[in-house]
Structures are given as C-alpha cells and as structure tokens.
Scaffold this active site. Sequence first.
Site, PDB file in Angstrom:
ATOM      1  N   ASP A  30       0.762  -0.770   0.526  1.00 49.38           N
ATOM      2  CA  ASP A  30       0.191  -0.027  -0.091  1.00 49.38           C
ATOM      3  C   ASP A  30       0.636   0.803   0.251  1.00 49.38           C
ATOM      4  O   ASP A  30       1.583   0.903   0.882  1.00 49.38           O
ATOM      5  CB  ASP A  30      -0.832  -0.064   1.516  1.00 49.38           C
ATOM      6  CG  ASP A  30      -2.385   0.658   0.801  1.00 49.38           C
ATOM      7  OD1 ASP A  30      -3.048   0.515   0.753  1.00 49.38           O
ATOM      8  OD2 ASP A  30      -1.963   1.886   0.954  1.00 49.38           O
ATOM      9  N   CYS A 259     -20.189  -0.445  -4.072  1.00 48.24           N
ATOM     10  CA  CYS A 259     -20.158  -1.465  -5.640  1.00 48.24           C
ATOM     11  C   CYS A 259     -21.581  -0.657  -6.369  1.00 48.24           C
ATOM     12  O   CYS A 259     -21.237  -0.630  -7.284  1.00 48.24           O
ATOM     13  CB  CYS A 259     -20.220  -2.541  -4.583  1.00 48.24           C
ATOM     14  SG  CYS A 259     -18.483  -3.282  -3.961  1.00 48.24           S
ATOM     15  N   LYS A 319     -25.025   0.173   4.825  1.00 52.59           N
ATOM     16  CA  LYS A 319     -25.842  -1.643   5.666  1.00 52.59           C
ATOM     17  C   LYS A 319     -25.076  -1.833   7.154  1.00 52.59           C
ATOM     18  O   LYS A 319     -24.085  -1.202   7.363  1.00 52.59           O
ATOM     19  CB  LYS A 319     -25.249  -2.578   4.930  1.00 52.59           C
ATOM     20  CG  LYS A 319     -24.182  -3.209   4.498  1.00 52.59           C
ATOM     21  CD  LYS A 319     -24.282  -3.892   3.959  1.00 52.59           C
ATOM     22  CE  LYS A 319     -22.838  -4.688   3.824  1.00 52.59           C
ATOM     23  NZ  LYS A 319     -22.547  -5.695   3.575  1.00 52.59           N
TER      24      LYS A 319
HETATM   25  C1  UDX Z   1     -22.765  -5.776  -2.783  1.00 58.09           C
HETATM   26  C2  UDX Z   1     -22.257  -7.211  -3.624  1.00 58.09           C
HETATM   27  O1  UDX Z   1     -22.719  -7.936  -2.728  1.00 58.09           O
HETATM   28  C3  UDX Z   1     -20.495  -7.788  -3.683  1.00 58.09           C
HETATM   29  O2  UDX Z   1     -20.673  -9.059  -4.707  1.00 58.09           O
HETATM   30  C4  UDX Z   1     -19.837  -7.283  -4.562  1.00 58.09           C
HETATM   31  O3  UDX Z   1     -18.628  -7.479  -4.575  1.00 58.09           O
HETATM   32  C5  UDX Z   1     -20.141  -5.067  -3.568  1.00 58.09           C
HETATM   33  O4  UDX Z   1     -20.905  -5.218  -3.667  1.00 58.09           O
HETATM   34  P1  UDX Z   1     -22.335  -4.888  -0.371  1.00 58.09           P
HETATM   35  O5  UDX Z   1     -21.707  -3.731  -0.961  1.00 58.09           O
HETATM   36  O6  UDX Z   1     -20.822  -5.525   0.538  1.00 58.09           O
HETATM   37  O7  UDX Z   1     -21.716  -5.719  -1.523  1.00 58.09           O
HETATM   38  O8  UDX Z   1     -23.223  -4.597   0.048  1.00 58.09           O
HETATM   39  P2  UDX Z   1     -24.791  -5.765  -0.201  1.00 58.09           P
HETATM   40  O9  UDX Z   1     -25.057  -6.722   1.651  1.00 58.09           O
HETATM   41  O10 UDX Z   1     -24.698  -6.684  -1.414  1.00 58.09           O
HETATM   42  O11 UDX Z   1     -25.905  -4.363   0.369  1.00 58.09           O
HETATM   43  C6  UDX Z   1     -25.573  -3.694  -0.898  1.00 58.09           C
HETATM   44  C7  UDX Z   1     -26.550  -2.718  -0.819  1.00 58.09           C
HETATM   45  O12 UDX Z   1     -27.543  -3.079  -0.927  1.00 58.09           O
HETATM   46  C8  UDX Z   1     -26.547  -1.660   0.703  1.00 58.09           C
HETATM   47  O13 UDX Z   1     -27.045  -0.924   0.983  1.00 58.09           O
HETATM   48  C9  UDX Z   1     -28.270  -3.422   1.176  1.00 58.09           C
HETATM   49  O14 UDX Z   1     -28.925  -1.596   2.773  1.00 58.09           O
HETATM   50  C10 UDX Z   1     -28.801  -2.779   0.568  1.00 58.09           C
HETATM   51  N1  UDX Z   1     -30.051  -4.209  -0.047  1.00 58.09           N
HETATM   52  C11 UDX Z   1     -29.289  -5.644  -0.381  1.00 58.09           C
HETATM   53  C12 UDX Z   1     -31.483  -3.471   0.170  1.00 58.09           C
HETATM   54  O15 UDX Z   1     -31.319  -2.650   0.231  1.00 58.09           O
HETATM   55  N2  UDX Z   1     -32.304  -4.857  -0.033  1.00 58.09           N
HETATM   56  C13 UDX Z   1     -31.618  -5.848   0.114  1.00 58.09           C
HETATM   57  O16 UDX Z   1     -32.557  -7.204  -0.323  1.00 58.09           O
HETATM   58  C14 UDX Z   1     -30.570  -6.522   0.240  1.00 58.09           C
END
Ligand code: UDX
Length: 439
Positions: A30, A259, A319
Amino acid sequence: MKLAVIGCGYVGLVTGVCFAELGHTVIGVDNDPSKIRALREGKSPIYEPGLEPLLAAHLREGRIRFTESIQEAAKECEVLFICVGTPPLPDGRADLQAVEYVVSEIAEGMDSYRLIVEKSTVPVRTGRWLEDLVRSKVKNISFDIASNPEFLREGSAVGDFLHPDRVVIGCNSEKAASLLVNLYTPLNAPVLVTDLASAELIKHASNSFLAMKISYINAVAQVCEKTGADINKVAVGLGLDKRIGPDFLKAGIGYGGTCFPKDLRAFVSIAEECGLDFGLLKEVEKVNDAMWQGFVRKIDDMLGGVSGKTIALLGLAFKPNTDDMRFAPSIPIAQTLLQMGAKVKTYDPVAMENAKKVLPHLQYCSDAYETVDGADAVAILTEWNEFKTLDLNMVKERMKGNAFADGRNLFAPERIEQMGYAYVGIGRSWPGMALPLSV
Ligand code: UDX
C-alpha cells in the site's frame, strides 16, 4: 504459493489475509505509510468482522507481511493481485489511473514470468489494455493478465472469501488458469474459467443485476403503499419461486456502498461507449433515488413539516456491520432534513467517525436512547442488530413526539402503533392503518 495484493483496502486486505489463511505466503502493498505501520502491528485500518484476528495470527506465523514497494513485491511474487480503487469519474466511467500506475510499477520490477490479476472491478477490455501497457514496457519477459473479480460483501467479506458461491477466473492462457485454479483449490468452491473479457463483464453484470433486484422490490413497495398490500408478504411470495429466489428482495431506503452505485454507472457508460443505451439500469438508479426522497417526504408529512423539529436518525452506515459511509442513503436523507430546517441527532454503532467527515452538522450521540431524547421523530436508517432489541417503550418516553419512520422495515407496524407511535415503513400495510388508497 507466494503472491502479492497491491492495495490494502477492503478488497486487498481481505484477499491477502484470506489467501494467508489458505496457506499461501502473501505480501501486502500500500502507498499509505500510516496504513502499513498499522498493518505491521496487526491493526486493521477497516472495520471488518473476523479480519483482525486472522491478520494478527498470520503476521505472527510470517505468512503475511507489508511493504510500500510494488517493485519489491513484483520481484518476489509470481502472482500479483491488483486491488487498488477504481472510483467513478464525473461521467460514470471508472478511473483507472491507480491501476495503470500499479501495472507500470510491476512491469518495472518484474524479472521473470508474472501473472497480473485484476481483482478490483474494472471495465471489460481493461485486461487487453493492460497487456499492451506491459508489452510496451518489458521485452523478453513473458507474462499474463487475468481477471478474478471479487464478490465480497462488506461486513461478511471474510466468510464470503472462504465460502464463495463461485470463483470466476478469466484469462487467455492455460498457464495463468492453472496458477489461479491452484491458488483456490483449498476452498473446494465451484470455479468457472472463462476468457478475460467475459470474467470482467461478469462482475458488472452481477452487481447491476443485484441492484436491479433491489430497485424492483422497492418499485413494487411503492405500489403496495398505494394499494394496501404488504411488501414483506409480497417479497416472500416472489422469493419462493426458485427462478427468482428470496435474496435481495428487502425493500428499504435504497442501496448504497461502494459497489452497486459505482458499478451500475460504470456499466451504463460501458454500454454507451459501445453505442448502446442501457436504459433499464438508468431506471434502477432513478428508483433508488426515489426511495430516500420518498422517505424524507414521509417524515415531513408525519410531522406536518420538519422545519424546527428534531429528528433522531438511528444508523448511518449503508448497511449493518460496516463503518462504510460511501454512497449511504443516510447522507442525502440527513442533508435534506437539515436543508428543510430540521435539527438532526444521530447514532451509529461504528460509522460515526466516518460520518462526521461527510455530515459535520449533525448532533452525534453516544447511544440510541440519548439520540431520541426530545425528538419529534425517530427514523431507522440502518438495520443494526442492536436497534432490533431497543426498549421501544423507553424510546417513546424519551421522545417528545411519536413519529416512527422505519426505513428498513425492521418492526411490525401493528406492534409499534399499539405502543402509541405513528408508524411509516416502506411498502407496509396492516389492519387498521390509515391508508392513502389510490385505486
Ligand atoms: C455488494 C455485492 O453484494 C458484492 O458481491 C460486491 O462484490 C460488492 O457489492 P456490499 O456493497 O458490501 O456488496 O453490500 P450488500 O450486502 O450486497 O448490500 C448492498 C446494498 O444493498 C446495501 O445498502 C443494502 O442495504 C442494500 N440492500 C441489499 C437492500 O436494500 N435490499 C436487499 O434486499 C439487499
């Protein structure tokens, strides 16, 4: 095997520590000296459950070490994973400057065959461009570029790495494929080997699909609100169809994080560069914005205007189980409430330090009960476990008003109303509710 992860952020650090857990020897690189210092002492610069104990154990056993020098890693390691950021440019395309720099440094440092692996999310055909870049810098040394996208969720990234649904490997050479397949053999996971471009595309296509699933359920939730249906029940009914599946059907104030927002925009830009209009994904983004906007409107309606009122926001991270505030819906919600003249108090179990940088004008509290003290409305923005077990009678006693806005549909509306609150959620209905039926 001896490998390097370049970039020790969420992706790189989890990848490096987990490869050490699989028995490989890892060098983490890093360019931030303070991060390297902390990592050498076994301190993780990010909050990720389960990561720090593994980091400490593998440091002790000498399976992982850290350096600031990419060239040093390129000299010692046959396989190098690029894990640096690819943030969005103003037009939505991914900024590949850091990737370009890393690969140029690897090319400077390598003295025999190297396999350079894209782990960070990059647009399709980046691998082809990197091949040309390395070829322009090194002569008479063979190398491969591969794509091995990460599918790690923040908050459960260690478990996701060690127990993946699938490992995707994209490359155009058998040598590269077999090196990468061997790295992952201890996982016993399904491995899909494709060409380079297909693996790159799988990442953007997966994340955009998941974002689309969330926006779909959120759009259905809006119809539920107008018709007296309940989105929680509708989601169960939808999810029981094996072709749809029950995951990613939780309605709420919208997705955030690094993401989904970024990858969706990047995918739209990639399509545009090919002369295609991916209008479907543009709608996904519109629905996502409508969710936080609608939530603010609901709070405003409940209070007959938020100006001069005190709103308690519970949860700020995008989240639970993460301190990550990037693209969190709490940011526009809090900013809009402030602009509308509300006083905003808040508490998040781990994200407050990061939140203070983007939301400096909130009143930060030390727990949920202090936050609701004297509040006209309480709003749940992140579904942290500790909010599920709040003593809601005590919350009510400490509040001035009784408005309860449940942005994550955490609670049963009837139970909340029986306690004397006025409840709004996302797409909820229950017997006896005052219903704004439109049909
Ligand atoms: C996501 C993907 O799941 C992962 O595979 C990728 O590599 C990176 O992006 P992440 O961003 O860490 O991971 O969180 P994730 O648990 O997927 O939730 C993303 C967002 O969607 C959160 O803000 C969550 O609150 C929202 N969400 C998720 C919903 O609003 N409803 C759902 O049913 C699921």
